[in-house]
Design a protein around this motif. Structure first.
Motif, mmCIF file in Angstrom:
data_model
loop_
_atom_site.group_PDB
_atom_site.id
_atom_site.type_symbol
_atom_site.label_atom_id
_atom_site.label_comp_id
_atom_site.label_asym_id
_atom_site.label_seq_id
_atom_site.Cartn_x
_atom_site.Cartn_y
_atom_site.Cartn_z
ATOM 1 N N GLY A 82 0.799 -1.224 0.000
ATOM 2 C CA GLY A 82 0.000 0.000 0.000
ATOM 3 C C GLY A 82 0.828 1.269 0.000
ATOM 4 O O GLY A 82 0.394 2.309 0.511
ATOM 5 N N HIS A 83 2.016 1.201 -0.587
ATOM 6 C CA HIS A 83 2.879 2.390 -0.651
ATOM 7 C C HIS A 83 2.665 3.091 -1.984
ATOM 8 O O HIS A 83 2.745 2.466 -3.042
ATOM 9 N N PRO A 84 2.411 4.417 -1.982
ATOM 10 C CA PRO A 84 2.181 5.140 -3.240
ATOM 11 C C PRO A 84 3.411 5.118 -4.140
ATOM 12 O O PRO A 84 4.468 5.630 -3.777
ATOM 13 N N ILE A 91 7.319 8.537 -7.035
ATOM 14 C CA ILE A 91 6.932 8.334 -5.640
ATOM 15 C C ILE A 91 6.650 9.707 -5.039
ATOM 16 O O ILE A 91 7.565 10.521 -4.904
ATOM 17 N N PRO A 92 5.408 10.017 -4.693
ATOM 18 C CA PRO A 92 5.085 11.354 -4.174
ATOM 19 C C PRO A 92 5.561 11.548 -2.735
ATOM 20 O O PRO A 92 5.885 10.594 -2.021
ATOM 21 N N ASP A 93 5.629 12.818 -2.326
ATOM 22 C CA ASP A 93 5.857 13.206 -0.933
ATOM 23 C C ASP A 93 7.170 12.687 -0.370
ATOM 24 O O ASP A 93 7.226 12.237 0.769
ATOM 25 N N GLN A 94 8.211 12.749 -1.148
ATOM 26 C CA GLN A 94 9.551 12.530 -0.621
ATOM 27 C C GLN A 94 10.109 13.891 -0.187
ATOM 28 O O GLN A 94 9.420 14.902 -0.285
ATOM 29 N N ALA A 95 11.339 13.944 0.293
ATOM 30 C CA ALA A 95 11.821 15.221 0.807
ATOM 31 C C ALA A 95 13.343 15.270 0.831
ATOM 32 O O ALA A 95 14.035 14.258 0.635
#
Length: 503
Positions: free
Chosen positions: A149-151, A170-174
């Protein structure tokens, strides 16, 4: 020297002696050894919870791997979810998914609570497969991410200048500036009443009854609990045979033109390359990393920088290479870190090691895991990262391979140390491990002809050191201890210097 290498990292302008000049007490609830992201994150967590804490750092904050990271903040890992499912089961792989999410939330919360300015930016990450073999691996990565369940979704386009076979976003990395971040954590820790001591080498410990006594260069420190946040614990421990030291290389380039990718990027080569940008003094720089190898196992570490630079120039429109540096990390045999009670201790000494290339995330989550173990006796990740976990199948082949390499290094260096008839055979800037009148020495000749002569046997486990021309250091191929040309320890697990021979 503000970090454990001769080359200057992109973060190094911020690495300075902290020198808060605090008064030492007779005892503490928790003594934390090491002032990188692991030590400072954990110290702040415990001090906030009312614990009386002291942080002891052998050099200065950010001296080790935190000062040499490329500071990607990912919630996907070098050990993919597909591999985690295979080795640890779907339930544990789903548990692993939350590690990155929670670690990033800890960082965000610290930034808000302590008003930290550290160039934190959320941005997407891109994985791209450059050939058929990499495409198969990416297919498995995508499948594993879906199962937990990882985007992570396939994409037809990336901002990176590569002709790829397949790619995923992969969204929302930083990303952030790691030294600005931990320096602010150190300031917050002291405001909360914590004590930070630099230039303090912890040499050993004794567990006596309800306390642990740390023997250090500033005297004995007594605490109810001790945490080794030193990348790998000192001394001789089973963890030294369950982790292999690796070097990774990074270069920061000035950019040409107006367009350059600002996202995070990763290929799937072996070893893989990774990319991000960072603004330094108002200028955007491209940071590229890769060319990893086992510590002490490159014939010429300078060639690693050359290969990385050539590869980047082949694909990116870059100008001058402004910074180039390398850093060390540890590969655990089964792919997951060891965070918890130090094996062989009586339950009052803790450790965190085996972070692979995900040190900023695992170093941060350590504050939650060890904080909970000390305060509550348990944590939801306790079993997953238990340093005493025994998995006879998972990682066993890697374990045998790594330990065979250690034994071969030990024997080969003892038997085949290069014979020289005279120290004068060395050219300026050259170094050798050499036999001379029946003894083995590490010899380095500076430009100008000055010789530095050391006994070449690492004090940790008696392996022979090897020359690292890129960082002007002597590196141990067995467990990763490193020394400068004067024999001074740069990186553990040793706590002793190489023996210097005065000429």
């Amino acid at each position: 020297m503000n970090r454990d290498g001769a080359r200057k990292s992109i973060w190094q302008e911020e690495i300075k002696k902290f020198s808060p000049g605090q008064t030492l007490e007779e005892w503490y609830d928790v003594a934390i050894v090491g002032a990188g992201i692991t030590g400072m994150s954990t110290a702040v967590r415990l001090q906030k919870e009312g614990q009386k804490c002291i942080v002891l750092e052998a050099s200065n904050i950010g001296f080790g791997t935190t000062g040499g990271t490329t500071a990607h903040l990912n919630d996907f890992f070098d050990t993919t979810y597909a591999q985690a499912i295979k080795d640890f089961g779907l339930h544990n792989a789903k548990l692993l998914k939350y590690v990155g999410i929670e670690a990033k939330n800890i960082i965000r919360n610290n930034i808000r609570e302590f008003n930290i300015s550290c160039d934190f930016q959320s941005k997407p990450g891109y994985l791209f497969a450059l050939d058929d073999e990499q495409e198969k691996r990416l297919d498995a990565i995508l499948k594993g991410a879906f199962q937990v369940g990882h985007p992570m979704v396939q994409t037809a386009d990336t901002p990176f200048p590569f002709a790829f076979k397949k790619a995923a976003v992969i969204p929302d990395q930083a990303q952030f500036h790691p030294i600005k971040y931990i320096r602010s954590l150190a300031e917050a820790f002291i405001r909360l009443g914590g004590v930070l001591v630099e230039d303090c080498l912890c040499e050993s410990h004794d567990e006596n009854g309800d306390f642990v006594v740390l023997q250090s260069t500033i005297g004995n420190i007594t605490a109810k609990s001790v945490i080794y946040a030193t990348h790998i614990p000192p001394g001789i421990n089973m963890l030294h045979f369950m982790n292999a030291p690796y070097r990774s290389y990074a270069i920061a380039f000035r950019l040409k033109g107006d367009y350059h990718p600002k996202e995070l990027g990763y290929d799937l080569a072996e070893p893989y390359h990774y990319y991000r940008t960072q603004q330094i003094n108002g200028e955007d720089l491209l940071i590229a990393g890769g060319e990893d190898h086992k510590t002490g196992h490159a014939d010429d570490t300078g060639e690693c920088f050359s290969r990385l630079e050539n590869y980047v120039r082949e694909h990116f429109d870059v100008d001058t290479a402004v910074y180039s540096w390398s850093s060390q990390y540890y590969e655990p045999v089964d792919g997951l870190p060891y965070i918890g009670v130090l094996p062989g201790s009586k339950g009052k000494v803790y450790t965190a090691t085996g972070f692979r290339g995900n040190g900023m995330i695992f170093g941060t989550i350590t504050s939650q895991i060890l904080g909970d173990l000390i305060l509550k006796g348990s944590n939801k990740y306790k079993d997953l990262f238990n340093p005493e976990r025994i998995r006879p199948i998972t990682g066993f082949a890697n374990f045998v391979k790594e330990q065979t390499a250690v034994v071969l290094d030990f024997v080969k260096d003892k038997v085949f140390a290069e014979k020289v008839n005279s120290l004068a055979e060395l050219s300026e800037g050259e170094a050798k491990v050499a036999k001379y009148e029946g003894e083995s020495y590490a010899v380095y000749k500076e430009k100008g002809g000055k010789l530095h002569l050391l006994k070449s046997t690492c004090p940790h486990a008696k392996c022979e050191v090897r020359w690292n021309s890129a960082e002007i250091s002597w590196d141990c191929p067995c467990h990763g201890s490193r020394f400068n040309v004067n024999g001074k320890m740069l990186t553990g697990p040793t706590v002793k210097n190489l023996q210097r021979i005065e000429l």
